[in-house]
Design a protein around this motif. Structure first.
Motif, mmCIF file in Angstrom:
data_model
loop_
_atom_site.group_PDB
_atom_site.id
_atom_site.type_symbol
_atom_site.label_atom_id
_atom_site.label_comp_id
_atom_site.label_asym_id
_atom_site.label_seq_id
_atom_site.Cartn_x
_atom_site.Cartn_y
_atom_site.Cartn_z
ATOM 1 N N CYS A 1 -11.388 23.447 -5.305
ATOM 2 C CA CYS A 1 -12.124 23.556 -6.449
ATOM 3 C C CYS A 1 -12.450 22.054 -7.081
ATOM 4 N N ARG A 2 -13.669 21.979 -7.093
ATOM 5 C CA ARG A 2 -14.035 20.670 -7.354
ATOM 6 C C ARG A 2 -14.049 20.506 -8.879
ATOM 7 N N GLU A 3 -14.012 21.668 -9.717
ATOM 8 C CA GLU A 3 -13.627 21.467 -11.342
ATOM 9 C C GLU A 3 -12.636 21.606 -11.816
ATOM 10 N N ASP A 4 -11.398 21.765 -10.832
ATOM 11 C CA ASP A 4 -10.132 22.073 -11.268
ATOM 12 C C ASP A 4 -9.873 23.320 -12.221
ATOM 13 N N ALA A 5 -10.831 24.487 -11.787
ATOM 14 C CA ALA A 5 -10.644 25.546 -12.664
ATOM 15 C C ALA A 5 -9.712 26.479 -12.254
ATOM 16 N N ILE A 6 -8.903 26.282 -10.870
ATOM 17 C CA ILE A 6 -7.848 27.109 -10.534
ATOM 18 C C ILE A 6 -6.679 26.639 -10.620
ATOM 19 N N GLU A 7 -5.704 27.245 -11.048
ATOM 20 C CA GLU A 7 -4.352 26.874 -11.155
ATOM 21 C C GLU A 7 -3.493 27.965 -10.566
ATOM 22 N N MET A 8 -2.517 27.215 -9.788
ATOM 23 C CA MET A 8 -1.470 28.204 -9.199
ATOM 24 C C MET A 8 -0.203 28.182 -9.826
ATOM 25 N N ILE A 9 -0.036 29.631 -10.160
ATOM 26 C CA ILE A 9 1.291 29.912 -11.031
ATOM 27 C C ILE A 9 2.065 30.422 -10.513
ATOM 28 N N VAL A 10 3.405 30.178 -10.525
ATOM 29 C CA VAL A 10 4.736 30.776 -9.860
ATOM 30 C C VAL A 10 4.842 32.161 -10.446
ATOM 31 N N LYS A 11 5.096 33.106 -9.527
ATOM 32 C CA LYS A 11 5.060 34.617 -9.854
ATOM 33 C C LYS A 11 6.619 34.652 -10.658
ATOM 34 N N GLU A 12 6.725 35.353 -11.514
ATOM 35 C CA GLU A 12 7.697 35.817 -12.510
ATOM 36 C C GLU A 12 9.305 35.789 -11.499
ATOM 37 N N ALA A 13 9.085 36.571 -10.409
ATOM 38 C CA ALA A 13 10.250 36.795 -9.474
ATOM 39 C C ALA A 13 10.863 35.619 -9.074
ATOM 40 N N TYR A 14 9.927 34.632 -8.926
ATOM 41 C CA TYR A 14 10.298 33.351 -8.074
ATOM 42 C C TYR A 14 10.704 32.018 -9.007
ATOM 43 N N LYS A 15 10.592 32.322 -10.475
ATOM 44 C CA LYS A 15 11.015 31.571 -11.220
ATOM 45 C C LYS A 15 12.436 30.924 -11.287
ATOM 46 N N VAL A 16 12.875 29.945 -11.205
ATOM 47 C CA VAL A 16 14.363 29.729 -11.194
ATOM 48 C C VAL A 16 14.619 29.038 -12.526
#
Lengths: 390, 94, 296
Positions: B79-94
């Motif tokens: 994404c050239r506009e930095d419009a997409i962010e990857m978010i960790v799924k709830e189950a994988y949060k430590v």
């Protein structure tokens, strides 16, 4: 039209009349002249829209035919010996993919030592490939068998490769009078190939899937069902062919003297010589008969039992060896006929093109009849030798 | 009864029955206000699960098919506009 | 609408589905695909879960070029030539190693087939064994790193030169990281009658020891270092290259991949890195890669 032709021409002419869509091959002695004659026909525009391709290897040739057959093309190749073995990976895959490729194998021995001469080790090696195997006695028979091979292979209940096995040189290079097939006659018997499934943009199917354990077994059972069922379909087509041409080559097994107590089993071009010897012995009052085994796969168990029901001694002339065991045809015969309790005498003769003298055949049959030899397997016509380290 | 295709021949598009949306540890989140509609994310998605819709001359809407998204993050990278962010799924949060 | 459906089994971040989908979609599904055994085959053609919406065939590891030749010949014989383009998708092992005989035969006979090599630089489907297209210094399970050995000794086989030696009408390389260029090249290729070769660089997340979100970045770095030149030949003439705007040292590419990381500690690593840099420099010189023009 009766004409004196050589074996390879007999095959090529018959294949032409079957109107294949794609022919692909790689030259190998003694098959080469089959595809050379087809190449001549192609060069002269005698093969219609057929594509003729010389591949870079037998492996490539068989692979090209996998693509062609899957696209719905009637597909033909011819090979021999090392070529067949090089094709084997592809042909096994073609059988599993249920592609009705027809091939002629000019039977030739396998390396090593290299030998271009005739025995049947090559096609016998392909025994477990789920490929139909029919052995030929003469060049009219091979001429007549080609349309039947296409028809059976392409039968929707079969859909498997069909290999016609003819002895290299002994048949491929022999001159014989052959009644050449008429185009209309073949057209009437063999309609164009109408593939039940094919690669097409209109119906985009996926060919050659891999099957995980929950599926694999069923695909293999379906293959076994198809090749086992092919036997009856072959018999029907043999009969239809007889009606059209008046030439009867018999069924899977031809028991020429079904009452004989000593049965002599042969496969391929050796049959003529054995028949000659046996008829001479019959004239002498000996109760001996010829059993000509035509179909090797599917193995005609019931026909064999019927043909051998009166035999208490069975002689098998083997043109190959199942190394580490015995004669490969005898193995099949024993398995099919085990209830009869007849003794089976298996003799490997004429390996790597060694001449099989008439006297040797006579000698072998005589010593079995006279009880001078134990049942089991042995090589015949072998010189005394010692293996040394050079 | 099990039906098997002759010679292992299969019908097309059967993979659509097999959802891969639970493979990943992350999922993409888009700020549609930033999207300029270049479609780089759409053509670069290995799972073919991104659609860029044109709402009007300037506004675009990016949607993800979470039945199939494996959370690889290629969309966020391209994404050239930095419009997409990857978010960790709830189950994988430590 | 795509002709390579979701639900396939590619690892997250694998670029192969991106290249494949964009190509067959560009042909609007009017194409035949012959595929070698390998990653693409295994992720897309399990019985009962095919991802394909175009006619597809897999036969063996080493024969897709010949199978495609057979499809093309059959289409000709049956008067169906206009039904679609015949494509091969094959891995680098199938292309440069085990299948190179049938590939050369198909090239030599000049069948109207576009052969696409998906180059992830090792036998990745079976867990990263070296192929002829594995680069020098690379750690694979069959070129392991030990006291003596710094990974693969020989350099990557030049398949482009091999393709060109067959006098093909169209030969090109591309990278999964530039999907629009992949599409342009596939479309361009099929304008030529006869055999065509397109080799697409495609990082392998598991085999290269990278994360899924890095795959495009690393593919771009391979190009920007000069290690993976993106070139295009028509009738043997180099007609276009993707230009490198800012050249990166090979170390930058090597250090972020597990398969090369040992080069920075191994006694022979420095020499390997030097050689890789000289390969990259030579590519840049040979193809005149430096410049500012951009590809699509």
């Amino acid at each position: 039209m009766m004409k004196v032709v050589r074996g390879f021409y007999s095959v090529a002419y018959s294949v032409k009349q079957c109107k294949p869509d794609v022919i692909c091959a790689y030259p190998i002695t003694p098959q080469t002249e089959i595809v050379e004659r087809l190449a001549d026909m192609y060069a002269n525009g005698e093969l219609g829209n057929c594509e003729y391709i010389t591949a870079e290897s037998e492996f490539g040739a068989a692979s090209i035919l996998v693509g062609a057959s899957a696209t719905g093309a009637r597909s033909f190749t011819a090979t021999s010996s090392q070529g067949l073995i090089l094709m084997s990976e592809v042909l096994l895959s073609a059988a599993g993919m249920r592609l009705p490729i027809v091939l002629v194998n000019a039977n030739r021995s396998l390396s090593a030592p290299l030998s271009i001469w005739n025995d049947q080790q090559d096609s016998i090696f392909m025994r477990d490939a789920c490929i139909m195997q029919l052995y030929i006695e003469n060049n009219q028979e091979v001429h007549d068998v080609m349309p039947i091979a296409f028809k059976v292979a392409e039968n929707r209940r079969v859909m498997l490769p069909f290999m016609v096995c003819m002895d290299g040189y002994k048949l491929t290079h022999a001159y014989e009078p052959v009644d050449l097939l008429d185009e209309q006659m073949v057209d009437k018997f063999l309609p164009p190939y109408d593939a039940p499934v094919k690669l097409s943009v209109d119906k985009p199917l996926t060919f050659g899937c891999y099957a995980p354990p929950p599926y694999y077994t069923e695909f293999r059972v379906a293959m076994q069902n198809a090749i086992m069922g092919a036997g009856d379909i072959m018999l029907k087509e043999f009969k239809k062919w007889y009606k059209i041409t008046g030439r009867d080559w018999g069924g899977h097994v031809v028991a020429e003297n079904p009452d004989a107590e000593v049965a002599v089993i042969t496969m391929g071009s050796l049959t003529g010589l054995v028949r000659d010897v046996v008829s001479e012995m019959q004239k002498e009052g000996k109760n001996v008969g010829v059993v000509k085994l035509r179909t090797f796969r599917p193995f005609p168990v019931e026909d064999i039992k019927k043909a051998l029901k009166n035999a208490n001694k069975i002689i098998v002339f083997e043109r190959a060896v199942s190394f580490g065991h015995e004669g490969p045809v005898a193995i099949e015969i024993k398995s099919a006929n085990y209830e009869s309790g007849a003794d089976v005498y298996s003799f490997a003769v004429g390996l790597g093109g060694r001449d099989i003298p008439r006297d040797l055949i006579r000698e072998i049959i005589d010593k079995v009849i006279e009880g001078k030899v134990e049942p089991g397997f042995q090589f015949e016509g072998v010189k005394p030798f010692e293996e040394v380290i050079p | 009864m099990l039906k098997i295709g002759l010679g292992g021949v299969s019908e097309p598009y059967l993979s659509l029955k097999f959802k891969t949306g639970d493979w990943g540890t992350h999922f993409p989140s888009v700020d549609n206000e930033k999207c300029k509609g270049c479609r780089d994310c759409e053509i670069s998605c290995p799972e073919a699960c991104i659609e860029v819709k044109k709402l009007n001359k300037k506004k675009f809407e990016v949607t993800f098919d979470f039945d199939f998204c494996k959370g690889c993050g290629i969309c966020a990278y391209v994404c050239r506009e930095d419009a997409i962010e990857m978010i960790v799924k709830e189950a994988y949060k430590v | 609408m795509t002709y390579f459906a979701s639900g396939h089994g590619a690892c997250p971040g694998c670029g192969i589905p991106v290249a494949v989908r964009n190509i067959i979609d560009a042909f609007d599904g009017k194409c035949f695909v012959a595929n070698s055994t390998g990653c693409l085959e295994i992720i897309s053609s399990q019985y009962g879960r095919s991802a394909w919406g175009v006619p597809y065939i897999h036969s063996l590891f080493e024969n897709p070029a010949a199978v495609a030749a057979g499809i093309e010949s059959a289409l000709k014989a049956l008067g169906r030539k206009d039904e679609g383009h015949v494509l091969v998708f094959a891995g680098d092992g199938a292309t440069a190693d085990i299948g190179i005989g049938p590939l050369s035969g198909m090239f030599d006979r000049n069948h109207d087939v576009l052969y696409i090599c998906l180059d992830n630089e090792a036998y990745q489907n079976t867990g990263n064994q070296q192929s002829g297209l594995t680069p020098m210094g690379c750690l694979t399970t069959t070129t392991p790193v030990g006291k003596l050995m710094p990974g693969k000794i020989r350099q990557k086989k030049d398949m482009v030169a091999i393709a060109l030696a067959h006098k093909l009408a169209y030969v090109a390389t591309a990278s999964v990281a530039f999907p629009r260029e992949v599409v342009r090249k596939a479309k361009k290729a099929v304008e030529f009658e006869g055999a065509k070769y397109l080799q697409i660089h495609s990082p392998c997340v598991t085999g290269w020891g990278i994360t899924g979100d890095q795959s495009f970045k690393i593919a771009k770095l391979a190009f920007e270092t000069g290690l993976y030149p993106i070139v295009e030949f028509e009738h043997g003439e180099l007609i276009r290259v993707r230009k490198i705007k800012e050249k990166r040292p090979v170390e930058e590419y090597l250090k972020i991949q597990k398969r090369f990381r040992h080069l920075f500690t191994h006694p022979k690593g420095e020499d390997v890195i030097k050689t890789l840099q000289s390969i990259a420099d030579e590519n840049i010189r040979r193809y005149n890669l430096m410049g500012t023009e951009t590809e699509v």
